[in-house]
Design a protein around this motif. Sequence first.
Motif, PDB file in Angstrom:
ATOM      1  N   LEU A 109       0.828  -1.199   0.000  1.00  0.00           N
ATOM      2  CA  LEU A 109       0.000   0.000   0.000  1.00  0.00           C
ATOM      3  C   LEU A 109       0.865   1.254   0.000  1.00  0.00           C
ATOM      4  CD1 LEU A 109      -2.777   1.323   0.128  1.00  0.00           C
ATOM      5  CD2 LEU A 109      -2.673   1.145   2.631  1.00  0.00           C
ATOM      6  N   MET A 110       1.941   1.252   0.757  1.00  0.00           N
ATOM      7  CA  MET A 110       2.819   2.402   0.807  1.00  0.00           C
ATOM      8  C   MET A 110       3.641   2.536  -0.475  1.00  0.00           C
ATOM      9  SD  MET A 110       2.343   4.278   3.308  1.00  0.00           S
ATOM     10  CE  MET A 110       3.740   5.289   2.898  1.00  0.00           C
ATOM     11  N   GLN A 111       3.855   1.416  -1.155  1.00  0.00           N
ATOM     12  CA  GLN A 111       4.564   1.475  -2.434  1.00  0.00           C
ATOM     13  C   GLN A 111       3.785   2.315  -3.442  1.00  0.00           C
ATOM     14  OE1 GLN A 111       5.787  -2.390  -3.908  1.00  0.00           O
ATOM     15  NE2 GLN A 111       6.375  -3.081  -1.864  1.00  0.00           N
ATOM     16  N   VAL A 112       2.458   2.193  -3.410  1.00  0.00           N
ATOM     17  CA  VAL A 112       1.605   2.983  -4.307  1.00  0.00           C
ATOM     18  C   VAL A 112       1.771   4.466  -4.003  1.00  0.00           C
ATOM     19  CG1 VAL A 112      -0.771   3.443  -5.042  1.00  0.00           C
ATOM     20  CG2 VAL A 112      -0.060   1.112  -4.499  1.00  0.00           C
ATOM     21  N   LYS A 113       1.764   4.827  -2.732  1.00  0.00           N
ATOM     22  CA  LYS A 113       1.859   6.234  -2.344  1.00  0.00           C
ATOM     23  C   LYS A 113       3.247   6.791  -2.609  1.00  0.00           C
ATOM     24  CE  LYS A 113      -1.916   5.949   0.927  1.00  0.00           C
ATOM     25  NZ  LYS A 113      -2.468   6.304   2.236  1.00  0.00           N
ATOM     26  N   LEU A 114       4.269   5.937  -2.457  1.00  0.00           N
ATOM     27  CA  LEU A 114       5.625   6.377  -2.768  1.00  0.00           C
ATOM     28  C   LEU A 114       5.767   6.628  -4.264  1.00  0.00           C
ATOM     29  CD1 LEU A 114       8.540   6.947  -1.974  1.00  0.00           C
ATOM     30  CD2 LEU A 114       9.023   4.500  -2.193  1.00  0.00           C
ATOM     31  N   LEU A 115       5.097   5.832  -5.068  1.00  0.00           N
ATOM     32  CA  LEU A 115       5.132   6.024  -6.517  1.00  0.00           C
ATOM     33  C   LEU A 115       4.609   7.410  -6.884  1.00  0.00           C
ATOM     34  CD1 LEU A 115       5.697   4.731  -9.291  1.00  0.00           C
ATOM     35  CD2 LEU A 115       3.340   3.897  -9.290  1.00  0.00           C
ATOM     36  N   ARG A 116       3.556   7.850  -6.197  1.00  0.00           N
ATOM     37  CA  ARG A 116       3.003   9.177  -6.443  1.00  0.00           C
ATOM     38  C   ARG A 116       4.007  10.275  -6.068  1.00  0.00           C
ATOM     39  NH1 ARG A 116      -1.810  11.853  -7.039  1.00  0.00           N
ATOM     40  NH2 ARG A 116      -1.900  13.934  -6.104  1.00  0.00           N
ATOM     41  N   VAL A 117       4.717  10.058  -4.966  1.00  0.00           N
ATOM     42  CA  VAL A 117       5.732  11.026  -4.543  1.00  0.00           C
ATOM     43  C   VAL A 117       6.817  11.147  -5.610  1.00  0.00           C
ATOM     44  CG1 VAL A 117       7.524  11.516  -2.833  1.00  0.00           C
ATOM     45  CG2 VAL A 117       5.312  10.644  -2.086  1.00  0.00           C
ATOM     46  N   LEU A 118       7.254  10.007  -6.138  1.00  0.00           N
ATOM     47  CA  LEU A 118       8.300  10.015  -7.147  1.00  0.00           C
ATOM     48  C   LEU A 118       7.839  10.690  -8.435  1.00  0.00           C
ATOM     49  CD1 LEU A 118       9.626   6.404  -6.562  1.00  0.00           C
ATOM     50  CD2 LEU A 118      10.923   8.483  -6.206  1.00  0.00           C
ATOM     51  N   GLN A 119       6.570  10.491  -8.783  1.00  0.00           N
ATOM     52  CA  GLN A 119       6.057  11.024 -10.044  1.00  0.00           C
ATOM     53  C   GLN A 119       5.661  12.492  -9.931  1.00  0.00           C
ATOM     54  OE1 GLN A 119       2.894   8.224 -10.803  1.00  0.00           O
ATOM     55  NE2 GLN A 119       4.190   6.880 -12.038  1.00  0.00           N
ATOM     56  N   GLU A 120       4.958  12.842  -8.854  1.00  0.00           N
ATOM     57  CA  GLU A 120       4.368  14.176  -8.734  1.00  0.00           C
ATOM     58  C   GLU A 120       5.127  15.102  -7.793  1.00  0.00           C
ATOM     59  OE1 GLU A 120       1.994  14.776 -10.738  1.00  0.00           O
ATOM     60  OE2 GLU A 120       1.583  12.706 -11.342  1.00  0.00           O
ATOM     61  N   ARG A 121       6.022  14.536  -6.963  1.00  0.00           N
ATOM     62  CA  ARG A 121       6.723  15.311  -5.928  1.00  0.00           C
ATOM     63  C   ARG A 121       5.722  16.070  -5.050  1.00  0.00           C
ATOM     64  NH1 ARG A 121      10.454  12.457  -7.271  1.00  0.00           N
ATOM     65  NH2 ARG A 121      12.663  13.057  -7.308  1.00  0.00           N
TER      66      ARG A 121
END
Length: 489
Positions: free
Chosen positions: A279-291
């Motif tokens: 679940l946190m991997q999904v949210k980390l992906l957003r951080v990497l993409q959108e900052r």
Amino acid sequence: MDIDKATTWEEKYAQLLVRFQELSRMYNILDQVIENSADAFWLFDQNGHCIRVNSAYERLIGMSRTELIGIHASELIGTAVSDISTNKVLERKQPVSFEQKFLKTGHSAIVTSTPVYDKEGNFVVGICNDRDMSALESLKQKLQQADKLTKEYEMKIETLKKAYIHGDSNLILVDPRSKVLLSRAMKVAHMDSTVLILGETGVGKGEIAKMIHKSSSRAEEAFVEINCGAISPELIESELFGYEKGAFTGANTGGKLGLLEVANKGTVFLDEIGELPLLMQVKLLRVLQEREIIPVGSTQQHKIDIRIIIATNRDLEEMVKCKLFREDLYYRINVFPLTVPPLRERVEDITPLANLFLKQLNRRYNYRKEFRPDVLNLLRRYEWPGNVRELKNSIEQAFINAESNIIGIEDFHFSDSNIACDTGPSFQKGPGETLADFLSRIEYRLIQDAYNTAGNVRKAAKLLNMSPATFVRKRSIYIEKAEEHSRSN
């Protein structure tokens, strides 16, 4: 100056002139005080007509003094002001305070009207002192913003105390394989690309991450290390993203900044990324993409400017196949991979690392301990399954065990199965190896051992009965050949 004591009319005239000049000077001073006051002033006579205003009042009411002088205060009600106090002051003969709205400018003010009387009790002048509440409200907002910013800084400092901020480095990169790693790390350091550091436990992935940060344009900002495996799954989201006040039971009343926001403008090092829940991997992906992040309990997005470095000792490709790690996240973080070789494969780093750790212990505890010559040879032959971390702990253990200032082999406790035989491959002719190549390899080994033991060129050359110039020349040639061999592999 007593005018009555003057004997001639010329003296009286001169004295009156001096008195007039003094009064004129005092009038000018008083006039400047009123005109330059930050508060607005309106002066009125016994009938309520305006006889004087200052610049602050003109700005407050939105009218010029030529429009105001001589006007009765009641004429302004409903067009320029919401209420007036002159009549109340004249009736009560005492100060009156109230809040007044200025309709043309939209300002509001606290007005205090005060009557002034002479010694005989005759009304002299009425003074309206208007304190602009809009300016005070603006100041109040600025103070609130400053207070909010102060609290955010306090939260940031408190969070940083719990995070890992880069300090002295334990990074040693002298082995040819290490130098190749260093070269690659320096290429990416000046960019903001995501770096994935791979390697066994204890090889120094964190030190490589710190080196990249220190060599980047963000070096003066925070370096925040987050161990994904050390935070419980229930808390990891709030630790990374923070939370708003009242987000959940037990939360701080003022909310909390997440570690990602704490690191804003700096570098985040996510260690043990393989331990991150799906679940946190999904949210980390957003951080990497959108900052950007969304704190727990909030719907507002917070933009962040961070450089991300990631590390793991796990096989992420295998985890992707087993559905334990998101494939999209894997490809998003695998921008610039760096593999840190295990310590057993970069033998030339062992001696300088051991000397560094011993130096740190001597400095910390005010000792002057040193290794017996055969110790460094043992350290180079040990396999170091725990890598640099195990080496550091072993040096500290031997430091404590040593009864004197000389640390010997007996002060270490190694498993014999992890110690390579000194008569092994290094001193055996390899298949297809020419005699010249074999002798060159042995000479290089002896030169490196002498240098590591002596610590400088002159002493090392003396150990081998060789001139310093010859020692330097031969060592440089062998190091260059080793680096070329490493690059070709």
